[in-house]
Motif scaffolding. Structure first.
Motif, PDB file in Angstrom:
ATOM      1  N   PRO A  44      -0.674   8.354  -0.490  1.00  0.00           N
ATOM      2  CA  PRO A  44      -1.248   9.329  -1.428  1.00  0.00           C
ATOM      3  C   PRO A  44      -1.313  10.747  -0.890  1.00  0.00           C
ATOM      4  N   ASP A  45      -1.489  10.903   0.445  1.00  0.00           N
ATOM      5  CA  ASP A  45      -1.562  12.256   0.997  1.00  0.00           C
ATOM      6  C   ASP A  45      -0.193  12.893   1.162  1.00  0.00           C
ATOM      7  N   GLY A  46       0.876  12.114   0.942  1.00  0.00           N
ATOM      8  CA  GLY A  46       2.227  12.659   1.016  1.00  0.00           C
ATOM      9  C   GLY A  46       2.750  12.895   2.423  1.00  0.00           C
ATOM     10  N   VAL A  47       1.998  12.528   3.456  1.00  0.00           N
ATOM     11  CA  VAL A  47       2.400  12.774   4.838  1.00  0.00           C
ATOM     12  C   VAL A  47       3.172  11.555   5.347  1.00  0.00           C
ATOM     13  N   GLN A  48       4.321  11.816   5.978  1.00  0.00           N
ATOM     14  CA  GLN A  48       5.102  10.739   6.576  1.00  0.00           C
ATOM     15  C   GLN A  48       4.535  10.436   7.959  1.00  0.00           C
ATOM     16  N   ARG A  49       3.936   9.271   8.113  1.00  0.00           N
ATOM     17  CA  ARG A  49       3.316   8.903   9.382  1.00  0.00           C
ATOM     18  C   ARG A  49       3.272   7.385   9.502  1.00  0.00           C
ATOM     19  N   ARG A  50       2.913   6.926  10.691  1.00  0.00           N
ATOM     20  CA  ARG A  50       2.784   5.491  10.914  1.00  0.00           C
ATOM     21  C   ARG A  50       1.541   4.971  10.201  1.00  0.00           C
ATOM     22  N   ARG A  51       1.640   3.765   9.682  1.00  0.00           N
ATOM     23  CA  ARG A  51       0.503   3.168   8.984  1.00  0.00           C
ATOM     24  C   ARG A  51      -0.486   2.610  10.008  1.00  0.00           C
ATOM     25  N   THR A  52      -1.763   2.880   9.789  1.00  0.00           N
ATOM     26  CA  THR A  52      -2.807   2.464  10.714  1.00  0.00           C
ATOM     27  C   THR A  52      -3.595   1.294  10.137  1.00  0.00           C
ATOM     28  N   ALA A  53      -4.518   0.785  10.945  1.00  0.00           N
ATOM     29  CA  ALA A  53      -5.386  -0.303  10.480  1.00  0.00           C
ATOM     30  C   ALA A  53      -6.271   0.163   9.329  1.00  0.00           C
ATOM     31  N   LEU A  54      -6.637   1.459   9.327  1.00  0.00           N
ATOM     32  CA  LEU A  54      -7.445   1.991   8.230  1.00  0.00           C
ATOM     33  C   LEU A  54      -6.665   1.989   6.922  1.00  0.00           C
ATOM     34  N   ASP A  55      -5.372   2.297   7.006  1.00  0.00           N
ATOM     35  CA  ASP A  55      -4.531   2.243   5.800  1.00  0.00           C
ATOM     36  C   ASP A  55      -4.481   0.831   5.239  1.00  0.00           C
ATOM     37  N   GLU A  56      -4.404  -0.153   6.127  1.00  0.00           N
ATOM     38  CA  GLU A  56      -4.358  -1.537   5.669  1.00  0.00           C
ATOM     39  C   GLU A  56      -5.662  -1.944   5.007  1.00  0.00           C
ATOM     40  N   LEU A  57      -6.783  -1.450   5.527  1.00  0.00           N
ATOM     41  CA  LEU A  57      -8.077  -1.772   4.914  1.00  0.00           C
ATOM     42  C   LEU A  57      -8.231  -1.111   3.544  1.00  0.00           C
ATOM     43  N   ASN A  58      -7.557   0.022   3.351  1.00  0.00           N
ATOM     44  CA  ASN A  58      -7.686   0.770   2.093  1.00  0.00           C
ATOM     45  C   ASN A  58      -6.539   0.493   1.122  1.00  0.00           C
ATOM     46  N   MET A  59      -5.843  -0.613   1.288  1.00  0.00           N
ATOM     47  CA  MET A  59      -4.704  -0.906   0.427  1.00  0.00           C
ATOM     48  C   MET A  59      -5.099  -1.020  -1.041  1.00  0.00           C
ATOM     49  N   ARG A  60      -6.286  -1.547  -1.315  1.00  0.00           N
ATOM     50  CA  ARG A  60      -6.733  -1.693  -2.710  1.00  0.00           C
ATOM     51  C   ARG A  60      -7.086  -0.356  -3.345  1.00  0.00           C
ATOM     52  N   CYS A  61      -7.231   0.686  -2.507  1.00  0.00           N
ATOM     53  CA  CYS A  61      -7.434   2.019  -3.072  1.00  0.00           C
ATOM     54  C   CYS A  61      -6.120   2.578  -3.622  1.00  0.00           C
ATOM     55  N   ILE A  62      -4.982   2.033  -3.159  1.00  0.00           N
ATOM     56  CA  ILE A  62      -3.672   2.459  -3.653  1.00  0.00           C
ATOM     57  C   ILE A  62      -3.262   1.603  -4.835  1.00  0.00           C
ATOM     58  N   PHE A  63      -3.110   0.296  -4.608  1.00  0.00           N
ATOM     59  CA  PHE A  63      -2.811  -0.655  -5.680  1.00  0.00           C
ATOM     60  C   PHE A  63      -3.751  -1.841  -5.548  1.00  0.00           C
ATOM     61  N   GLU A  64      -4.226  -2.333  -6.680  1.00  0.00           N
ATOM     62  CA  GLU A  64      -4.996  -3.561  -6.696  1.00  0.00           C
ATOM     63  C   GLU A  64      -4.397  -4.521  -7.717  1.00  0.00           C
ATOM     64  N   GLU A  65      -4.951  -5.718  -7.802  1.00  0.00           N
ATOM     65  CA  GLU A  65      -4.408  -6.726  -8.691  1.00  0.00           C
ATOM     66  C   GLU A  65      -4.339  -6.215 -10.132  1.00  0.00           C
ATOM     67  N   ASN A  66      -3.230  -6.557 -10.820  1.00  0.00           N
ATOM     68  CA  ASN A  66      -2.963  -6.219 -12.228  1.00  0.00           C
ATOM     69  C   ASN A  66      -2.541  -4.769 -12.439  1.00  0.00           C
ATOM     70  N   ASP A  67      -2.442  -3.964 -11.385  1.00  0.00           N
ATOM     71  CA  ASP A  67      -1.909  -2.610 -11.541  1.00  0.00           C
ATOM     72  C   ASP A  67      -0.417  -2.676 -11.863  1.00  0.00           C
ATOM     73  N   VAL A  68       0.048  -1.750 -12.697  1.00  0.00           N
ATOM     74  CA  VAL A  68       1.465  -1.663 -13.043  1.00  0.00           C
ATOM     75  C   VAL A  68       2.117  -0.639 -12.118  1.00  0.00           C
ATOM     76  N   VAL A  69       3.207  -1.035 -11.462  1.00  0.00           N
ATOM     77  CA  VAL A  69       3.824  -0.222 -10.427  1.00  0.00           C
ATOM     78  C   VAL A  69       5.317  -0.095 -10.707  1.00  0.00           C
ATOM     79  N   CYS A  70       5.847   1.097 -10.486  1.00  0.00           N
ATOM     80  CA  CYS A  70       7.287   1.346 -10.575  1.00  0.00           C
ATOM     81  C   CYS A  70       7.839   1.473  -9.163  1.00  0.00           C
ATOM     82  N   ALA A  71       8.958   0.795  -8.898  1.00  0.00           N
ATOM     83  CA  ALA A  71       9.542   0.815  -7.555  1.00  0.00           C
ATOM     84  C   ALA A  71      11.051   0.629  -7.657  1.00  0.00           C
TER      85      ALA A  71
END
Length: 325
Positions: A127-154
């Motif tokens: 979400p911040d648009g910065v290219q960086r390595r994913r941390t343990a905090l990012d993994e804990l906040n995964m539901r802040c990006i997508f959660e169950e039943n969200d519609v996603v384009c990829a």
């Protein structure tokens, strides 16, 4: 007409039958009439070295179909392209899916395939648009990006040992909001150069997923990562907290006029699905314009008479295009 389920009067049945016959005669494909069912014989004109591909078999020296579909020929190869089949992914396909599970460092998405697709956290644009390595905090906040039943384009990245992998490394991919998700048979959506469309006159975004999932929603302007980074660095986050929440509340509201256009575009896709026509931007816009010119309510677009009119208009369009050639 066997696959079209509409409450038709006798007159409407005759009109629709004539229109479909006209459309079939206007088809430019050489093998368009070579539709077969199981055990139908496939004429190969006794050619030497014919290769029997998918959907065919040799029975007493004769090539027969093992599935229902359309006969296709590529040089010496003869195969049957099944119409009523599930989506078969190819690398680079634009797909739309619904999040089924949030797992360790990955999301699992239902994309109308015979197994769930995998979207890794490392393949996701943060979400911040910065290219960086994913941390343990990012993994804990995964539901802040997508959660169950969200519609996603990829986008389809490819097959790996644990299944089909997707990627969403661009701003045009990600979570879809303020719209409708429609499902049509995958064969109605042809692979094209452009699957993202903006209907400017209606303020509507249209995404044609190769997997048969189609998104119709409110137009959202693409944001520039560099501008966002400059704003976030120059402005104190404490002062922006309250105003951002108010802005988000305003952004989550879609005005009535745009909602009506979203419903019209969605019903246009439904009409094409009912008739079994290819879903393209040109035809969808034509159906919306036709409904507006006739002053039809949104729910009336799914009526039998309007579906027949759409088929007749499509026959006229193809006839005029063939004459221009």
């Amino acid at each position: 007409m066997r696959g079209i389920q509409l409450p038709l009067s006798q007159t409407q049945k005759v009109r629709l039958q004539k229109t479909l016959e006209r459309l079939e005669s206007l088809s430019s494909k050489v093998n368009s009439d070579a539709s077969v069912i199981i055990a139908d014989s496939i004429p190969v004109n006794h050619e030497d070295g014919v290769l029997k591909g998918h959907g065919t078999a040799d029975l007493n020296g004769e090539v027969v179909a093992t599935v229902c579909g359309v006969v296709e020929r590529v040089n010496k190869l003869v195969y049957v392209r099944a119409l009523r089949s599930r989506y078969k992914p190819e690398v680079g396909d634009i797909v739309i899916g619904r999040v089924a599970e949030v797992a360790q460092k990955r999301w699992r998405l239902d994309i109308n395939f015979n197994q769930d697709a995998v979207l890794m956290l490392s393949s996701m644009n943060m979400p911040d648009g910065v290219q960086r390595r994913r941390t343990a905090l990012d993994e804990l906040n995964m539901r802040c990006i997508f959660e169950e039943n969200d519609v996603v384009c990829a986008e389809v990245r490819g097959f790996q040992h644990d299944g089909l992998h997707l990627q969403a490394r661009s701003r045009k991919y990600g979570k879809l909001n303020r719209g409708q998700l429609l499902t049509v048979p995958p064969y109605l959506v042809k692979r094209q150069k452009q699957h993202f469309h903006h209907l400017e006159e209606f303020g509507v975004d249209l995404i044609l997923g190769c997997n048969g999932f189609i998104w119709v929603g409110e137009h959202i302007e693409a944001k520039d990562d560099m501008v966002e980074d400059q704003v976030s660095q120059s402005d104190p986050p404490v002062l922006l907290h309250n105003s951002a929440s108010l802005e988000e509340q305003e952004k989550n509201y879609t005005i009535l006029e745009i909602r009506k256009y979203i419903c019209r575009a969605a019903n246009a896709v439904r009409v094409l699905s009912i008739l079994g026509f290819n879903v393209t931007l040109e035809i969808i816009k034509g159906i919306i314009d036709l409904s507006l010119s006739m002053n039809l309510d949104i729910h009336e677009m799914l009526g039998s008479e309007f579906c027949i009119l759409v088929a007749e208009k499509e026959a006229e369009r193809r006839s005029s295009n063939k004459k221009k050639r």
